[in-house]
Design a protein around this motif. Structure first.
Motif, short mmCIF file in Angstrom:
data_model
loop_
_atom_site.label_atom_id
_atom_site.label_comp_id
_atom_site.label_asym_id
_atom_site.label_seq_id
_atom_site.Cartn_x
_atom_site.Cartn_y
_atom_site.Cartn_z
N TRP A 1 0.86 -1.18 0.00
CA TRP A 1 0.00 0.00 0.00
C TRP A 1 0.90 1.24 0.00
O TRP A 1 1.89 1.29 0.74
CB TRP A 1 -0.89 0.04 1.23
CG TRP A 1 -2.05 -0.91 1.17
CD1 TRP A 1 -2.12 -2.15 1.73
CD2 TRP A 1 -3.31 -0.70 0.53
NE1 TRP A 1 -3.34 -2.72 1.47
CE2 TRP A 1 -4.10 -1.84 0.74
CE3 TRP A 1 -3.86 0.36 -0.20
CZ2 TRP A 1 -5.40 -1.98 0.24
CZ3 TRP A 1 -5.14 0.23 -0.70
CH2 TRP A 1 -5.90 -0.92 -0.49
N MET B 1 -6.90 0.73 9.07
CA MET B 1 -6.32 1.98 9.53
C MET B 1 -7.08 2.47 10.76
O MET B 1 -8.28 2.76 10.68
CB MET B 1 -6.39 3.03 8.42
CG MET B 1 -5.75 2.56 7.11
SD MET B 1 -5.70 3.86 5.85
CE MET B 1 -7.43 4.11 5.57
N ASP C 1 -2.94 11.69 7.55
CA ASP C 1 -3.13 10.45 6.78
C ASP C 1 -3.96 10.70 5.52
O ASP C 1 -4.12 9.78 4.70
CB ASP C 1 -3.83 9.38 7.63
CG ASP C 1 -2.98 8.92 8.79
OD1 ASP C 1 -3.54 8.74 9.90
OD2 ASP C 1 -1.76 8.72 8.60
N ARG D 1 0.66 5.78 -0.60
CA ARG D 1 -0.28 6.91 -0.56
C ARG D 1 0.38 8.15 -1.13
O ARG D 1 1.62 8.29 -1.10
CB ARG D 1 -0.78 7.16 0.85
CG ARG D 1 0.27 7.65 1.82
CD ARG D 1 -0.31 7.72 3.23
NE ARG D 1 0.66 8.22 4.21
CZ ARG D 1 0.44 8.26 5.52
NH1 ARG D 1 -0.72 7.83 6.02
NH2 ARG D 1 1.37 8.74 6.33
N TYR E 1 -4.86 6.53 -1.60
CA TYR E 1 -4.18 5.29 -1.25
C TYR E 1 -4.23 4.33 -2.43
O TYR E 1 -5.30 4.10 -3.01
CB TYR E 1 -4.81 4.66 -0.02
CG TYR E 1 -4.42 5.35 1.26
CD1 TYR E 1 -4.90 6.62 1.57
CD2 TYR E 1 -3.55 4.75 2.15
CE1 TYR E 1 -4.52 7.27 2.72
CE2 TYR E 1 -3.17 5.39 3.33
CZ TYR E 1 -3.65 6.65 3.60
OH TYR E 1 -3.27 7.29 4.75
N VAL F 1 3.02 5.11 10.31
CA VAL F 1 1.76 4.37 10.50
C VAL F 1 1.93 3.16 11.42
O VAL F 1 0.93 2.51 11.76
CB VAL F 1 1.17 3.90 9.15
CG1 VAL F 1 1.04 5.07 8.20
CG2 VAL F 1 2.00 2.79 8.53
N TYR G 1 6.10 -1.73 7.73
CA TYR G 1 5.31 -0.50 7.78
C TYR G 1 6.21 0.72 7.78
O TYR G 1 7.33 0.70 8.29
CB TYR G 1 4.47 -0.48 9.06
CG TYR G 1 3.47 -1.60 9.15
CD1 TYR G 1 3.79 -2.80 9.77
CD2 TYR G 1 2.19 -1.46 8.61
CE1 TYR G 1 2.88 -3.84 9.84
CE2 TYR G 1 1.26 -2.48 8.69
CZ TYR G 1 1.62 -3.67 9.29
OH TYR G 1 0.71 -4.69 9.36
N VAL H 1 3.56 2.85 2.48
CA VAL H 1 2.79 2.74 3.72
C VAL H 1 3.02 1.38 4.38
O VAL H 1 3.39 1.31 5.55
CB VAL H 1 1.28 2.94 3.44
CG1 VAL H 1 0.48 2.70 4.70
CG2 VAL H 1 1.02 4.33 2.89
#
Length: 120
Positions: A36, A83, A90, A38, A94, A64, A60, A48
């Motif tokens: 993931w 999340m 944030d 963003r 995404y 996050v 990670y 992410v």
């Protein structure tokens, strides 16, 4: 080819939660590491979270860690991003992405993105 479609974005207040999903189709999902990423307005896209093709290892971004959880269901060809404790910073689009299992740093396939907006 792998097609990726994200869902689950939306508007949430700070401190709230969202669960993003990324459904994959095409080649065998279980052969791909999934990530993931963003991108916030005016900023570069950033990492992410990621999960190995086998699902055994996750990583990670520091921003996050402890709030987001990546998981996958290979039977459903889907990767998730839970999340929690969301913050205004944030807010971003995404994207999920797929990397072949022997080239984990090369994300060859990307979804169209889903907007997450966190209000203060």
């Amino acid at each position: 080819q792998v097609q990726l479609v994200e869902s689950g974005g939306g508007l949430v207040q700070a401190g709230g939660s969202l669960r993003l999903a990324c459904a994959a189709s095409g080649r065998t999902f279980s052969n791909y590491h999934m990530g993931w990423f963003r991108q916030a307005p005016g900023k570069e896209r950033e990492f992410v979270a990621r999960i190995r093709y086998s699902g055994g290892t996750t990583n990670y971004a520091d921003s996050v860690k402890g709030r987001f959880t990546i998981s996958r269901d290979n039977a459903k060809n889907t990767v998730y991003l839970q999340m929690n404790s969301l913050k205004p910073e944030d807010t971003a689009v995404y994207y999920c992405a797929a990397a072949w299992r022997t080239t984990p740093s090369n994300y060859d396939y990307w979804g169209q993105g889903t907007q997450v907006t966190v209000s203060s």
